[in-house]
Design a protein around this motif. Structure first.
Motif, mmCIF file in Angstrom:
data_model
loop_
_atom_site.group_PDB
_atom_site.id
_atom_site.type_symbol
_atom_site.label_atom_id
_atom_site.label_comp_id
_atom_site.label_asym_id
_atom_site.label_seq_id
_atom_site.Cartn_x
_atom_site.Cartn_y
_atom_site.Cartn_z
ATOM 1 N N THR A 1 0.824 -1.202 0.000
ATOM 2 C CA THR A 1 0.000 0.000 0.000
ATOM 3 C C THR A 1 0.864 1.261 0.000
ATOM 4 O OG1 THR A 1 -0.183 -0.099 2.421
ATOM 5 C CG2 THR A 1 -1.934 -1.145 1.136
ATOM 6 N N THR B 1 0.135 4.193 -2.642
ATOM 7 C CA THR B 1 -0.249 5.565 -2.300
ATOM 8 C C THR B 1 0.728 6.585 -2.870
ATOM 9 O OG1 THR B 1 0.837 5.325 -0.127
ATOM 10 C CG2 THR B 1 -1.539 4.925 -0.242
ATOM 11 N N ILE C 1 -0.488 7.000 -6.376
ATOM 12 C CA ILE C 1 -1.758 7.736 -6.387
ATOM 13 C C ILE C 1 -1.522 9.217 -6.112
ATOM 14 C CG2 ILE C 1 -3.954 8.017 -5.168
ATOM 15 C CD1 ILE C 1 -3.903 4.925 -4.792
ATOM 16 N N ASP C 2 -0.624 9.524 -5.181
ATOM 17 C CA ASP C 2 -0.303 10.928 -4.915
ATOM 18 C C ASP C 2 0.275 11.603 -6.150
ATOM 19 O OD1 ASP C 2 -1.165 11.181 -2.281
ATOM 20 O OD2 ASP C 2 0.736 10.482 -1.442
ATOM 21 N N PRO D 1 -5.132 11.826 -6.121
ATOM 22 C CA PRO D 1 -6.150 10.958 -5.516
ATOM 23 C C PRO D 1 -7.559 11.187 -6.051
ATOM 24 C CG PRO D 1 -4.711 11.914 -3.836
ATOM 25 C CD PRO D 1 -4.395 12.608 -5.126
ATOM 26 N N GLU D 2 -7.799 12.346 -6.601
ATOM 27 C CA GLU D 2 -9.113 12.592 -7.189
ATOM 28 C C GLU D 2 -9.256 11.896 -8.546
ATOM 29 O OE1 GLU D 2 -6.346 15.491 -8.983
ATOM 30 O OE2 GLU D 2 -6.669 14.723 -6.940
ATOM 31 N N GLY E 1 -7.726 5.839 -7.649
ATOM 32 C CA GLY E 1 -8.028 5.347 -6.312
ATOM 33 C C GLY E 1 -7.300 4.061 -5.978
ATOM 34 N N LEU E 2 -7.398 3.694 -4.709
ATOM 35 C CA LEU E 2 -6.801 2.465 -4.192
ATOM 36 C C LEU E 2 -7.869 1.388 -4.076
ATOM 37 C CD1 LEU E 2 -4.418 0.913 -2.845
ATOM 38 C CD2 LEU E 2 -5.218 1.854 -0.658
ATOM 39 N N LEU F 1 -5.652 4.489 5.405
ATOM 40 C CA LEU F 1 -5.699 4.634 3.948
ATOM 41 C C LEU F 1 -7.044 5.127 3.429
ATOM 42 C CD1 LEU F 1 -3.858 1.301 3.087
ATOM 43 C CD2 LEU F 1 -2.940 3.607 2.775
ATOM 44 N N TYR G 1 -7.585 7.343 0.416
ATOM 45 C CA TYR G 1 -7.194 6.812 -0.891
ATOM 46 C C TYR G 1 -8.153 5.734 -1.404
ATOM 47 C CZ TYR G 1 -2.592 8.899 0.081
ATOM 48 O OH TYR G 1 -1.570 9.763 0.356
#
Length: 260
Positions: free
Chosen positions: A158, A162, A165-166, A170-171, A174-175, A196, A199
């Motif tokens: 994870t 993340t 994703i960053d 994140p918009e 997604g996770l 988390l 996310y």
């Protein structure tokens, strides 16, 4: 109260795929997910969803040659054109099935290719996927997969997910948080789920170590589900597990969450 979606690629295998929609609804599920819909016309799957009052909450983009061991193409530098076409094909199904989430698999690490090269490819491809998905009102998700079930998978933790994703936003990305994979790779699943939460766009569950239904392994699932509910997560939790026996016989854990 947690909301559970039946993964009908793994559950209800007692009947053919297209009949599993009715089986899931009869068992009390209001939503389904599956791995790959592409062997069936989108219109036929949409009809099964509508006839049974079900939502489709997740499926996977084409993974390459699954039957020959491929597990995604998003990180593979020599497959960029194929990846782009696969996203466009997946989105045709997403629109037809009104499915809001699309899982994009990273792929297996090829021998001799530097990880930085794979990471750059992965980021570029995910950026493309995010752009295309946004046009269709779909959110792409990525999933860390444990090193035991898919040896050599590019994305394992994870923490790695993340960071990516960053970088994408994140918009936009997604996770897909699978507690089964997390338990094997990282553990501490309840705390991880809480940390988390910003996310997480989708969750999945299976008990460890056998990847069977909740209550067959080492995890205290009532505690975990209560903690997830208390965290404020209101998305779907996919039941991506292999029933130990017949699907219905293993649904005792689901009784308190079953739709009326």
């Amino acid at each position: 109260m947690p909301k559970f979606a039946a993964n009908i690629s793994m559950m209800f295998n007692e009947v053919p795929f297209l009949d599993r929609f009715a089986a899931a609804r009869a068992a009390g599920f209001e939503a389904v997910e599956f791995l790959f819909p592409y062997e069936h016309p989108a219109a036929e799957i949409a009809r099964r969803l509508e006839d049974n009052g079900l939502q489709n909450v997740l499926f996977n983009a084409p993974p390459g040659d699954w039957n020959n061991g491929e597990r995604g193409t998003a990180s593979l530098p020599d497959r960029r054109a194929e990846f782009r076409e696969s996203i466009k094909h997946a989105l045709e199904y997403s629109v037809a099935l009104k499915c809001p989430r699309l899982h994009v698999m990273a792929g297996l690490v090829p021998a001799g290719v530097p990880r930085d090269t794979l990471l750059a490819t992965y980021a570029a491809n995910l950026d493309f996927a995010a752009e295309e998905c946004a046009k269709a009102g779909v959110k792409p998700v990525i999933e860390p997969i444990n090193h035991r079930d898919i040896l050599g998978f590019f994305l394992n933790t994870t923490t790695e997910a993340t960071r990516i994703i960053d970088a994408i936003g994140p918009e936009r990305l997604g996770l897909q948080f699978d507690l089964y994979h997390c338990q094997i790779t990282e553990g501490d699943v309840t705390r991880k789920a809480q940390e988390l939460l910003p996310y997480i766009a989708h969750m999945q569950v299976a008990d460890t170590p056998g990847r069977n239904e909740p209550g067959t392994g080492e995890v205290n699932w009532p505690f975990v589900f209560d903690a997830i509910d208390a965290s404020g997560y209101r998305g779907w939790i996919g039941c991506e597990y292999r029933p130990k026996g017949e699907t219905l016989a293993g649904l005792g854990w689901f009784a308190k969450y079953r739709a009326g």
